[in-house]
Design a protein around this motif. Structure first.
Motif, mmCIF file in Angstrom:
data_model
loop_
_atom_site.group_PDB
_atom_site.id
_atom_site.type_symbol
_atom_site.label_atom_id
_atom_site.label_comp_id
_atom_site.label_asym_id
_atom_site.label_seq_id
_atom_site.Cartn_x
_atom_site.Cartn_y
_atom_site.Cartn_z
ATOM 1 N N ARG A 136 -1.818 24.241 6.619
ATOM 2 C CA ARG A 136 -1.818 24.584 5.066
ATOM 3 C C ARG A 136 -0.799 23.577 4.348
ATOM 4 O O ARG A 136 -1.149 23.554 2.850
ATOM 5 C CB ARG A 136 -1.639 26.001 5.033
ATOM 6 N N TRP A 137 0.345 23.428 4.697
ATOM 7 C CA TRP A 137 1.348 22.818 4.001
ATOM 8 C C TRP A 137 0.872 21.271 3.910
ATOM 9 O O TRP A 137 1.013 20.453 2.744
ATOM 10 C CB TRP A 137 2.712 22.775 4.914
ATOM 11 N N LEU A 138 -0.066 20.929 4.983
ATOM 12 C CA LEU A 138 -0.719 19.512 4.608
ATOM 13 C C LEU A 138 -1.541 19.173 3.592
ATOM 14 O O LEU A 138 -1.625 18.185 3.075
ATOM 15 C CB LEU A 138 -1.389 19.003 6.099
ATOM 16 N N ARG A 139 -2.315 20.357 3.409
ATOM 17 C CA ARG A 139 -3.244 20.296 2.054
ATOM 18 C C ARG A 139 -2.491 20.093 0.970
ATOM 19 O O ARG A 139 -2.950 19.746 -0.238
ATOM 20 C CB ARG A 139 -3.881 21.490 2.077
ATOM 21 N N GLU A 140 -1.248 20.476 0.968
ATOM 22 C CA GLU A 140 -0.238 20.199 -0.133
ATOM 23 C C GLU A 140 0.743 19.205 -0.356
ATOM 24 O O GLU A 140 1.421 18.928 -1.230
ATOM 25 C CB GLU A 140 0.487 21.509 -0.490
ATOM 26 N N GLY A 141 0.417 18.091 0.641
ATOM 27 C CA GLY A 141 1.032 16.866 0.710
ATOM 28 C C GLY A 141 2.271 16.895 1.262
ATOM 29 O O GLY A 141 3.314 16.283 1.163
ATOM 30 N N LEU A 142 2.660 17.962 2.444
ATOM 31 C CA LEU A 142 3.684 18.385 2.925
ATOM 32 C C LEU A 142 3.851 18.120 4.298
ATOM 33 O O LEU A 142 2.565 18.541 4.906
ATOM 34 C CB LEU A 142 4.236 19.525 2.272
ATOM 35 N N GLN A 143 4.672 17.868 5.080
ATOM 36 C CA GLN A 143 4.988 17.823 6.582
ATOM 37 C C GLN A 143 6.234 18.184 6.956
ATOM 38 O O GLN A 143 7.161 18.470 6.366
ATOM 39 C CB GLN A 143 4.594 16.474 7.180
ATOM 40 N N VAL A 144 6.211 18.910 8.311
ATOM 41 C CA VAL A 144 7.316 19.577 8.751
ATOM 42 C C VAL A 144 8.196 18.593 9.274
ATOM 43 O O VAL A 144 7.885 17.515 9.693
ATOM 44 C CB VAL A 144 6.886 20.233 10.019
ATOM 45 N N PRO A 190 8.003 15.381 1.978
ATOM 46 C CA PRO A 190 6.766 14.556 1.399
ATOM 47 C C PRO A 190 6.205 13.896 2.683
ATOM 48 O O PRO A 190 6.883 13.592 3.538
ATOM 49 C CB PRO A 190 7.463 13.809 0.489
ATOM 50 N N LEU A 191 4.819 14.285 2.432
ATOM 51 C CA LEU A 191 3.965 13.589 3.742
ATOM 52 C C LEU A 191 4.194 12.206 3.994
ATOM 53 O O LEU A 191 3.678 11.288 2.978
ATOM 54 C CB LEU A 191 2.373 13.981 3.671
ATOM 55 N N CYS A 192 4.258 11.472 5.059
ATOM 56 C CA CYS A 192 4.279 10.097 4.871
ATOM 57 C C CYS A 192 3.048 9.707 6.079
ATOM 58 O O CYS A 192 3.052 9.868 7.054
ATOM 59 C CB CYS A 192 5.338 9.917 5.937
ATOM 60 N N LEU A 193 2.198 9.144 5.376
ATOM 61 C CA LEU A 193 0.960 8.670 6.025
ATOM 62 C C LEU A 193 1.285 7.376 6.746
ATOM 63 O O LEU A 193 1.605 6.414 6.285
ATOM 64 C CB LEU A 193 -0.227 8.617 4.707
ATOM 65 N N PRO A 194 0.515 7.158 8.019
ATOM 66 C CA PRO A 194 0.744 6.156 8.612
ATOM 67 C C PRO A 194 0.048 4.849 8.124
ATOM 68 O O PRO A 194 -0.992 4.963 7.589
ATOM 69 C CB PRO A 194 0.137 6.261 10.155
ATOM 70 N N CYS A 195 0.586 3.641 8.118
ATOM 71 C CA CYS A 195 -0.190 2.477 7.829
ATOM 72 C C CYS A 195 -1.452 2.010 8.408
ATOM 73 O O CYS A 195 -1.344 1.983 9.803
ATOM 74 C CB CYS A 195 0.701 1.455 7.332
ATOM 75 N N ALA A 196 -2.086 1.238 7.705
ATOM 76 C CA ALA A 196 -3.502 0.731 8.495
ATOM 77 C C ALA A 196 -3.076 -0.300 9.151
ATOM 78 O O ALA A 196 -2.065 -1.154 9.003
ATOM 79 C CB ALA A 196 -4.606 0.540 7.605
ATOM 80 N N VAL A 197 -3.750 -0.513 10.591
ATOM 81 C CA VAL A 197 -3.281 -1.717 11.794
ATOM 82 C C VAL A 197 -4.504 -2.331 11.828
ATOM 83 O O VAL A 197 -5.517 -1.746 12.274
ATOM 84 C CB VAL A 197 -2.500 -1.114 12.827
ATOM 85 N N VAL A 201 -7.449 2.762 10.191
ATOM 86 C CA VAL A 201 -6.552 3.642 9.626
ATOM 87 C C VAL A 201 -6.400 4.760 10.652
ATOM 88 O O VAL A 201 -7.332 5.275 10.979
ATOM 89 C CB VAL A 201 -7.150 4.278 8.345
ATOM 90 N N PRO A 202 -4.955 4.744 11.130
ATOM 91 C CA PRO A 202 -4.957 5.918 12.276
ATOM 92 C C PRO A 202 -5.133 7.128 11.816
ATOM 93 O O PRO A 202 -4.946 7.622 10.258
ATOM 94 C CB PRO A 202 -3.439 5.773 12.356
ATOM 95 N N LYS A 203 -5.834 7.871 12.685
ATOM 96 C CA LYS A 203 -5.977 9.388 12.261
ATOM 97 C C LYS A 203 -4.836 10.298 12.310
ATOM 98 O O LYS A 203 -3.848 9.928 12.891
ATOM 99 C CB LYS A 203 -7.019 10.160 13.121
ATOM 100 N N LEU A 204 -4.590 11.196 11.434
ATOM 101 C CA LEU A 204 -3.582 12.317 11.116
ATOM 102 C C LEU A 204 -3.869 13.445 11.974
ATOM 103 O O LEU A 204 -4.934 14.174 11.514
ATOM 104 C CB LEU A 204 -3.449 12.536 9.924
ATOM 105 N N PHE A 205 -3.365 13.685 13.207
ATOM 106 C CA PHE A 205 -3.443 14.961 13.932
ATOM 107 C C PHE A 205 -2.536 16.000 13.551
ATOM 108 O O PHE A 205 -1.177 15.598 13.383
ATOM 109 C CB PHE A 205 -3.517 14.452 15.414
ATOM 110 N N CYS A 206 -2.950 17.081 13.277
ATOM 111 C CA CYS A 206 -1.937 18.154 13.355
ATOM 112 C C CYS A 206 -1.746 18.935 14.768
ATOM 113 O O CYS A 206 -2.534 19.446 15.128
ATOM 114 C CB CYS A 206 -2.567 18.923 12.281
ATOM 115 N N VAL A 207 -0.528 18.682 15.262
ATOM 116 C CA VAL A 207 -0.185 19.469 16.201
ATOM 117 C C VAL A 207 0.787 20.542 16.094
ATOM 118 O O VAL A 207 1.339 20.719 15.104
ATOM 119 C CB VAL A 207 0.265 18.348 17.250
#
Length: 207
Positions: A136-144, A190-197, A201-207
């Motif tokens: 739910r926090w990811l939907r708001e652009g935030l990560q733990v 704030p959410l830090c998205l991984p850069c494309a390699v 584009v790496p997938k963002l997994f929620c664990v």
């Protein structure tokens, strides 16, 4: 309408009043229609548009009157003594007691204590924080943040009512038979998205 003349305990009706932003949006077309139909002396503005002097004065007076009434209501709410009935704190705009918090809420920080109601500490409503899952926090652009542990763990019961079940789904509960890990906003960053390699584009997994 001025409710101060017949309302002696403002907290009893404050939670039942409609949302002011929604009400302003509903009245906006009517105010524009009224401004266009009210006669009066017309003035020419700098951009060449005609404006009714009488309607402008009426709009300014109405805005001032509304602002004064809002200030009076806010002052009344802030100066009223703490309610002595526990039920009054369930939806109170300024105060809260812990017994009326939902399972997705917590007091953080837990203080200051403003007083007591039937031995229950009374806290400012600003201390009440809403807990959500990682998803739910990811939907708001935030990560733990790193090394943060869940503030609360809820065990999903198989006998949840339909309302509770839909609420759990809404908060991102992907494991009906397990627990729900909840976090507070103070544990977020704030959410830090991984850069494309190599164009991938790496997938963002929620664990």
């Amino acid at each position: 309408m001025d409710v101060m003349w017949y309302c002696m305990k403002w907290y009893r009706i404050a939670s039942q009043r409609i949302n002011s932003a929604w009400w302003d949006a509903v009245l906006a077309p009517l105010k524009e229609l009224e401004a266009g139909t009210v006669g009066g002396v017309e003035m020419l503005t700098e951009d060449g548009n005609n404006v009714s002097a009488e309607s402008s004065d009426r709009n300014a007076f109405a805005a001032t009157r509304d602002s004064l009434e809002d200030m009076e209501l806010e002052t009344r709410a802030l100066t009223e003594p703490l309610p002595t009935n526990q039920q009054a704190y369930k939806n109170h705009q300024l105060y809260a007691i812990e017994r009326w918090l939902t399972k997705y809420q917590i007091l953080h920080p837990k203080g200051p204590v403003l007083g007591f109601c039937s031995s229950h500490p009374v806290y400012p409503r600003t201390c009440v924080q809403t807990l959500k899952t990682k998803e739910r926090w990811l939907r708001e652009g935030l990560q733990v943040k790193a090394d943060e542990h869940p503030t609360k763990l809820l065990k999903r019961s198989s006998k949840l009512s339909e309302v509770q079940a839909s609420e759990a789904v809404d908060y991102g509960d992907a494991d009906p038979g397990g627990t729900i890990a909840l976090y507070g906003r103070w544990q977020m960053e704030p959410l830090c998205l991984p850069c494309a390699v190599n164009g991938i584009v790496p997938k963002l997994f929620c664990v």
